[in-house]
Enzyme design. Structure first.
Site, short mmCIF file in Angstrom:
data_model
loop_
_atom_site.label_atom_id
_atom_site.label_comp_id
_atom_site.label_asym_id
_atom_site.label_seq_id
_atom_site.Cartn_x
_atom_site.Cartn_y
_atom_site.Cartn_z
N GLY A 74 -9.89 6.26 30.32
CA GLY A 74 -9.49 6.19 28.93
C GLY A 74 -8.01 5.95 28.73
O GLY A 74 -7.35 5.25 29.51
N SER A 75 -7.47 6.57 27.71
CA SER A 75 -6.09 6.27 27.29
C SER A 75 -5.02 6.74 28.26
O SER A 75 -3.85 6.39 28.08
CB SER A 75 -5.83 6.90 25.90
OG SER A 75 -6.61 6.26 24.92
N THR A 76 -5.38 7.50 29.28
CA THR A 76 -4.37 7.82 30.29
C THR A 76 -3.89 6.54 30.97
O THR A 76 -2.77 6.48 31.48
CB THR A 76 -4.93 8.79 31.36
OG1 THR A 76 -6.10 8.23 31.96
CG2 THR A 76 -5.26 10.13 30.75
N PHE A 77 -4.73 5.48 30.96
CA PHE A 77 -4.34 4.21 31.57
C PHE A 77 -3.26 3.51 30.75
O PHE A 77 -2.60 2.59 31.25
CB PHE A 77 -5.56 3.31 31.72
CG PHE A 77 -6.02 3.17 33.15
CD1 PHE A 77 -6.19 1.92 33.73
CD2 PHE A 77 -6.25 4.29 33.93
CE1 PHE A 77 -6.60 1.79 35.05
CE2 PHE A 77 -6.67 4.18 35.23
CZ PHE A 77 -6.85 2.94 35.82
N LYS A 78 -3.07 3.91 29.51
CA LYS A 78 -1.99 3.33 28.71
C LYS A 78 -0.62 3.66 29.31
O LYS A 78 0.36 2.94 29.09
CB LYS A 78 -2.08 3.83 27.27
CG LYS A 78 -3.31 3.31 26.53
CD LYS A 78 -3.50 3.96 25.19
CE LYS A 78 -4.77 3.43 24.52
NZ LYS A 78 -5.12 4.14 23.28
#
Length: 570
Positions: free
Chosen positions: A291-295
């Protein structure tokens, strides 16, 4: 001519008959005496043979039972944490065997054994005892009480063999790190298997592995931090009604794993349920879309390219449409956003547009350099291989930029995140002690120190004003990034099943440690509450930091707090 006296003749005949009788009597007496002597000789010979055999048996010990060579007992080294606390050790235990040829009454023997071992299978045990084998195992690794009770039964033809059994004082606290041994004390999972593969199995085969010859194996694990992490995850399962929770604490300067846990887990002292599917080690052996941790990685890639700065802006006022798909924001601001705003508001649209500046090939190359697309290299055998599209296209790059389309392990994500905040150095993770000097020799520079400083700023900003507020731990300058990913169910993304994550670093101005927390399918803490990462994974990380920071030598700093403190002396 003389005349014979008939009387004298009769007398002479009588004398002759008497003498014949005397001769016959003498001959019969000799024969009787011979028979008696012969009988006595036979009796003495028989009893002499029996007596000699008894003497021989009395001077000979119990016959040696040939124990099976396929199941040798083997010593193993103690496993210690970084502070010398025992995580695993050998203890002596008794195993019950039988010699079927000496069993007098099989039914009676089994009935007696079942008074001590009620779960003993009657049919299987009868089959063993009814054989002509010289040796059969009946039950391995008995407790001292069970051994004493069986001895009191006095069943002939049964005995005990002293063996070694692995004992884990902490129970399930570090089960996924330590792993397991089998009934013969051979490592089959975790660090136990790693130790065997490093030469212990060869030493055991050569008979050189004794309790006095094996040095303890020290791990990088801190048992205190491990206990705190395990405790917080156990609480999270209940509080958020999740199906699983997992996490890790990593030294950002060396790559050492200080703690790692995944619940539900198992007790290695009684691992009857260790192979159940839900007890998978989700930290290193499970792959998930993060999820958004990849941002975090998309932003670091964009900043490190030099094409984008902190002051760069991107239009997130309307959804993106590509290939029949619509890219939207969860809580869209519907306006132009700066890079810090994209980060703290977790904008999918803004992040996707940053990835497009770099391009598909550059995006994949960066993730590969950060170690997110290859199988992670570490001592633990249970490590999964990430998944990615067979062919990257524009749509793949866009969705991967915000955490959908590539699945990695949470530990792998945390290790890469540590490189984003520690000055840009990627350290291979290790469960063994490693100094900073040793870490520097194997480090790979993946982003510049200047880019890393910008990421640290964004990390801290997100905890101060963004979705990571609940991860704050006063005095430790916590920074971090949330991630709430929809899970794939039957090939489609589900609206009500989530995989939440939070990556934290502290102190964020110069991080010593990175904490990663994941929660699988959480529900709202209370009825009506949302179940996003900021409401569950983030506070778990904050609790872990609050409880472990001092134990790990990080001193709190309150100098940034405004306002004077009123101190009263009385």
């Amino acid at each position: 001519m003389s005349v014979l006296n008939p009387f004298k003749l009769r007398m002479r005949g009588a004398d002759a008959g008497k003498q014949g009788i005397q001769v016959k009597a003498k001959s019969g007496s000799v024969r009787s005496r011979s028979r008696i002597m012969l009988a006595m000789g036979v009796v003495f010979a028989v009893y002499g043979t029996i007596g000699g055999r008894l003497v021989q048996l009395g001077m000979t010990g119990e016959p040696v039972v040939a124990l099976p060579q396929t199941r040798p007992t083997a010593s193993r080294p103690d496993i210690l944490d970084r502070n010398g606390q025992v995580l695993a050790t050998d203890i002596k235990t008794a195993s019950l065997f039988a010699e079927p040829r000496r069993i007098v009454d099989i039914d009676e023997a089994i009935e007696k054994l079942q008074t001590v071992l009620p779960d003993l299978d009657y049919t299987q045990t009868y089959r063993k005892l009814d054989s002509q084998a010289g040796f059969v195992w009946l039950r391995r690794q008995l407790s001292p009480r069970q051994q004493a009770d069986i001895l009191a039964l006095g069943i002939p033809g049964m005995g005990f063999r002293t063996e070694k059994r692995r004992f884990y004082p902490g129970g399930s606290t570090a089960s996924h790190i330590l792993g397991l041994v089998n009934i013969d004390n051979k490592g089959i999972a975790g660090m136990e298997k790693y130790i065997d593969d490093q030469g212990l199995a060869d030493l055991q085969a050569l008979g050189l592995a004794g309790p006095d010859t094996l040095e303890p194996v020290k791990l990088s694990i801190d048992l205190r931090a491990q206990h705190v992490l395990h405790d917080e995850l156990a609480d999270a399962l209940e509080r958020y009604h999740a199906i699983a929770a997992a996490g890790a604490v990593i030294n950002a300067r060396t790559g050492e794993i200080l703690a790692m846990a995944s619940l539900p887990d198992y007790d290695p002292n009684n691992p009857y349920n260790a192979l159940e599917k839900d007890r998978l080690n989700r930290v290193s052996a499970g792959v998930f879309e993060m999820g958004s941790t990849f941002k975090l990685f998309t932003t670091a890639m964009a900043l490190d390219s030099g094409k984008i700065g902190l002051n760069s802006t991107f239009d997130a006022s309307k959804p993106m449409r590509i290939g029949g798909f619509t890219i939207n924001d969860f809580h869209g601001k519907r306006r132009v956003l700066s890079v810090p705003e994209i980060f703290i508001y977790s904008s999918n649209i803004g992040t996707a547009k940053m990835a497009e500046v770099i391009g598909v090939e550059g995006h994949r190359a960066f993730l590969k350099k950060a170690g997110l697309l290859d199988r992670m290299q570490t001592e633990l055998p249970e490590v999964a291989t990430p998944t990615e599209p067979k062919e990257w296209k524009r749509l793949h790059s866009i969705t991967i930029s915000y955490g959908h389309g590539v699945a990695t392990t949470p530990l792998q994500t945390a290790v890469a995140a540590a490189a984003m905040v520690n000055g840009g150095k990627l350290f291979p993770p290790t469960f063994l002690p490693r100094t900073e000097e040793e870490a520097e020799q194997i480090a790979q520079q993946v982003i510049s120190p200047e880019t890393s400083a910008k990421i640290r700023y964004l990390f801290r900003l997100n905890v101060e004003t963004g979705s990571g507020k609940r991860a704050e731990a006063q005095g430790y300058y916590v920074g971090g990034k949330t991630g709430t990913a929809e899970k794939v169910v039957n090939g489609r993304y589900s609206n009500n099943k989530r995989f939440n994550a939070f990556i934290a670093a502290y102190p964020s101005n110069d991080p010593d440690y990175v904490v990663a927390i994941v929660v699988d399918e959480p529900e709202g803490e209370k009825p009506g509450m949302a179940a996003t990462s900021g409401l569950n994974a983030a506070p778990i990380a904050g609790n872990v930091i609050r409880r472990t920071a001092a134990l790990l030598g990080v001193e709190p700093d309150f100098s940034h707090e405004s306002g004077a403190l009123l101190v009263s002396y009385q």
